[in-house]
Design a protein around this motif. Structure first.
Motif, PDB file in Angstrom:
ATOM      1  N   ARG A  24       0.846  -1.198   0.000  1.00  0.00           N
ATOM      2  CA  ARG A  24       0.000   0.000   0.000  1.00  0.00           C
ATOM      3  C   ARG A  24       0.879   1.244   0.000  1.00  0.00           C
ATOM      4  O   ARG A  24       1.948   1.254   0.580  1.00  0.00           O
ATOM      5  CB  ARG A  24      -0.895   0.029   1.232  1.00  0.00           C
ATOM      6  N   ARG A  25       0.370   2.285  -0.632  1.00  0.00           N
ATOM      7  CA  ARG A  25       1.024   3.595  -0.573  1.00  0.00           C
ATOM      8  C   ARG A  25       0.265   4.429   0.439  1.00  0.00           C
ATOM      9  O   ARG A  25      -0.947   4.565   0.345  1.00  0.00           O
ATOM     10  CB  ARG A  25       0.968   4.267  -1.933  1.00  0.00           C
ATOM     11  N   CYS A  26       0.976   4.969   1.390  1.00  0.00           N
ATOM     12  CA  CYS A  26       0.356   5.804   2.424  1.00  0.00           C
ATOM     13  C   CYS A  26       1.021   7.172   2.407  1.00  0.00           C
ATOM     14  O   CYS A  26       2.196   7.299   2.085  1.00  0.00           O
ATOM     15  CB  CYS A  26       0.511   5.160   3.800  1.00  0.00           C
ATOM     16  N   TYR A  27       0.269   8.177   2.791  1.00  0.00           N
ATOM     17  CA  TYR A  27       0.762   9.546   2.808  1.00  0.00           C
ATOM     18  C   TYR A  27       0.456  10.176   4.154  1.00  0.00           C
ATOM     19  O   TYR A  27      -0.568   9.886   4.761  1.00  0.00           O
ATOM     20  CB  TYR A  27       0.098  10.377   1.704  1.00  0.00           C
ATOM     21  N   LYS A  28       1.370  11.058   4.596  1.00  0.00           N
ATOM     22  CA  LYS A  28       1.165  11.766   5.855  1.00  0.00           C
ATOM     23  C   LYS A  28       1.616  13.213   5.667  1.00  0.00           C
ATOM     24  O   LYS A  28       2.686  13.466   5.119  1.00  0.00           O
ATOM     25  CB  LYS A  28       1.971  11.106   6.976  1.00  0.00           C
ATOM     26  N   ILE A  29       0.794  14.143   6.118  1.00  0.00           N
ATOM     27  CA  ILE A  29       1.168  15.560   6.102  1.00  0.00           C
ATOM     28  C   ILE A  29       1.883  15.850   7.424  1.00  0.00           C
ATOM     29  O   ILE A  29       1.324  15.673   8.499  1.00  0.00           O
ATOM     30  CB  ILE A  29      -0.072  16.460   5.947  1.00  0.00           C
ATOM     31  N   GLU A  30       3.124  16.277   7.319  1.00  0.00           N
ATOM     32  CA  GLU A  30       3.933  16.565   8.511  1.00  0.00           C
ATOM     33  C   GLU A  30       3.535  17.915   9.108  1.00  0.00           C
ATOM     34  O   GLU A  30       2.781  18.677   8.513  1.00  0.00           O
ATOM     35  CB  GLU A  30       5.425  16.567   8.138  1.00  0.00           C
ATOM     36  N   THR A  38       4.980   6.832   1.926  1.00  0.00           N
ATOM     37  CA  THR A  38       5.532   5.566   2.398  1.00  0.00           C
ATOM     38  C   THR A  38       4.971   4.415   1.582  1.00  0.00           C
ATOM     39  O   THR A  38       3.894   4.503   1.001  1.00  0.00           O
ATOM     40  CB  THR A  38       5.199   5.313   3.878  1.00  0.00           C
ATOM     41  N   ARG A  39       5.714   3.325   1.553  1.00  0.00           N
ATOM     42  CA  ARG A  39       5.249   2.069   0.966  1.00  0.00           C
ATOM     43  C   ARG A  39       5.189   1.061   2.109  1.00  0.00           C
ATOM     44  O   ARG A  39       6.188   0.810   2.774  1.00  0.00           O
ATOM     45  CB  ARG A  39       6.208   1.569  -0.104  1.00  0.00           C
ATOM     46  N   VAL A  40       4.017   0.511   2.333  1.00  0.00           N
ATOM     47  CA  VAL A  40       3.775  -0.375   3.471  1.00  0.00           C
ATOM     48  C   VAL A  40       3.346  -1.738   2.939  1.00  0.00           C
ATOM     49  O   VAL A  40       2.474  -1.833   2.079  1.00  0.00           O
ATOM     50  CB  VAL A  40       2.688   0.213   4.397  1.00  0.00           C
ATOM     51  N   LEU A  41       3.967  -2.792   3.447  1.00  0.00           N
ATOM     52  CA  LEU A  41       3.582  -4.160   3.127  1.00  0.00           C
ATOM     53  C   LEU A  41       2.644  -4.633   4.215  1.00  0.00           C
ATOM     54  O   LEU A  41       3.019  -4.690   5.383  1.00  0.00           O
ATOM     55  CB  LEU A  41       4.806  -5.057   3.042  1.00  0.00           C
ATOM     56  N   GLN A  42       1.411  -4.950   3.827  1.00  0.00           N
ATOM     57  CA  GLN A  42       0.430  -5.411   4.799  1.00  0.00           C
ATOM     58  C   GLN A  42       0.188  -6.891   4.574  1.00  0.00           C
ATOM     59  O   GLN A  42      -0.223  -7.312   3.500  1.00  0.00           O
ATOM     60  CB  GLN A  42      -0.872  -4.637   4.648  1.00  0.00           C
ATOM     61  N   MET A  43       0.451  -7.687   5.615  1.00  0.00           N
ATOM     62  CA  MET A  43       0.215  -9.126   5.560  1.00  0.00           C
ATOM     63  C   MET A  43      -0.685  -9.487   6.732  1.00  0.00           C
ATOM     64  O   MET A  43      -0.230  -9.558   7.870  1.00  0.00           O
ATOM     65  CB  MET A  43       1.522  -9.896   5.629  1.00  0.00           C
ATOM     66  N   GLY A  44      -1.952  -9.686   6.439  1.00  0.00           N
ATOM     67  CA  GLY A  44      -2.906 -10.006   7.495  1.00  0.00           C
ATOM     68  C   GLY A  44      -3.088  -8.812   8.403  1.00  0.00           C
ATOM     69  O   GLY A  44      -3.451  -7.727   7.973  1.00  0.00           O
ATOM     70  N   ASP A  45      -2.785  -9.002   9.686  1.00  0.00           N
ATOM     71  CA  ASP A  45      -2.952  -7.920  10.654  1.00  0.00           C
ATOM     72  C   ASP A  45      -1.648  -7.176  10.915  1.00  0.00           C
ATOM     73  O   ASP A  45      -1.590  -6.317  11.766  1.00  0.00           O
ATOM     74  CB  ASP A  45      -3.503  -8.482  11.972  1.00  0.00           C
ATOM     75  N   ARG A  46      -0.592  -7.472  10.187  1.00  0.00           N
ATOM     76  CA  ARG A  46       0.721  -6.871  10.394  1.00  0.00           C
ATOM     77  C   ARG A  46       1.061  -5.968   9.204  1.00  0.00           C
ATOM     78  O   ARG A  46       0.922  -6.376   8.055  1.00  0.00           O
ATOM     79  CB  ARG A  46       1.757  -7.984  10.515  1.00  0.00           C
ATOM     80  N   ALA A  47       1.499  -4.755   9.472  1.00  0.00           N
ATOM     81  CA  ALA A  47       1.894  -3.820   8.418  1.00  0.00           C
ATOM     82  C   ALA A  47       3.279  -3.271   8.748  1.00  0.00           C
ATOM     83  O   ALA A  47       3.526  -2.818   9.866  1.00  0.00           O
ATOM     84  CB  ALA A  47       0.889  -2.685   8.306  1.00  0.00           C
ATOM     85  N   VAL A  48       4.206  -3.351   7.758  1.00  0.00           N
ATOM     86  CA  VAL A  48       5.580  -2.884   7.958  1.00  0.00           C
ATOM     87  C   VAL A  48       6.030  -2.099   6.731  1.00  0.00           C
ATOM     88  O   VAL A  48       5.518  -2.294   5.627  1.00  0.00           O
ATOM     89  CB  VAL A  48       6.550  -4.069   8.206  1.00  0.00           C
ATOM     90  N   PHE A  49       7.001  -1.198   6.928  1.00  0.00           N
ATOM     91  CA  PHE A  49       7.598  -0.483   5.806  1.00  0.00           C
ATOM     92  C   PHE A  49       8.384  -1.486   4.961  1.00  0.00           C
ATOM     93  O   PHE A  49       9.144  -2.296   5.484  1.00  0.00           O
ATOM     94  CB  PHE A  49       8.554   0.610   6.283  1.00  0.00           C
ATOM     95  N   HIS A  50       8.205  -1.427   3.624  1.00  0.00           N
ATOM     96  CA  HIS A  50       8.907  -2.358   2.747  1.00  0.00           C
ATOM     97  C   HIS A  50       8.862  -1.834   1.322  1.00  0.00           C
ATOM     98  O   HIS A  50       7.809  -1.447   0.832  1.00  0.00           O
ATOM     99  CB  HIS A  50       8.236  -3.732   2.798  1.00  0.00           C
TER     100      HIS A  50
END
Length: 104
Positions: A24-30, A38-50
């Motif tokens: 997933r691609r996620c965005y955050k306004i600082e 960010t690029r986040v790998l979501q596997m089930g209930d766990r999400a990590v930067f990848h």
């Protein structure tokens, strides 16, 4: 009660036998108004930067790039060495001799 327990156990077994990973691609306004991508790998209930193609966390205005694989942060040099160590072609490419194509 046993039907509920077995249904929950089956759900957990399916999750581990056939995990479904999604990038997933996620965005955050600082706070300073800049945008962090960010690029986040979501596997089930766990999400990590990848990200295997480049930095997983990028903020162009702050000139910040961070490299992650499976949630572990690496320096650019270490990340680049790991990516060079991969063998073979990606799943979407086919081996072809010079001058030939494998078109369907």
């Amino acid at each position: 009660m046993t039907n509920k327990a077995t249904a929950e156990e089956l759900h957990n077994i399916r999750k581990w036998v056939n995990p479904k990973g999604k990038v997933r691609r996620c965005y955050k306004i600082e706070e300073d108004g800049s945008k962090t991508r960010t690029r986040v790998l979501q596997m089930g209930d766990r999400a990590v930067f990848h990200n295997e193609d480049g930095p997983a966390l990028v903020n162009k205005e702050q000139r910040r790039k961070e490299y992650y694989l499976n949630g572990i942060e690496f320096t650019y040099d270490d990340w680049n060495e790991i990516m060079k160590g991969k063998e073979g072609l990606p799943w979407y490419k086919q081996a072809a001799a010079k001058g030939q194509t494998h078109r369907n």
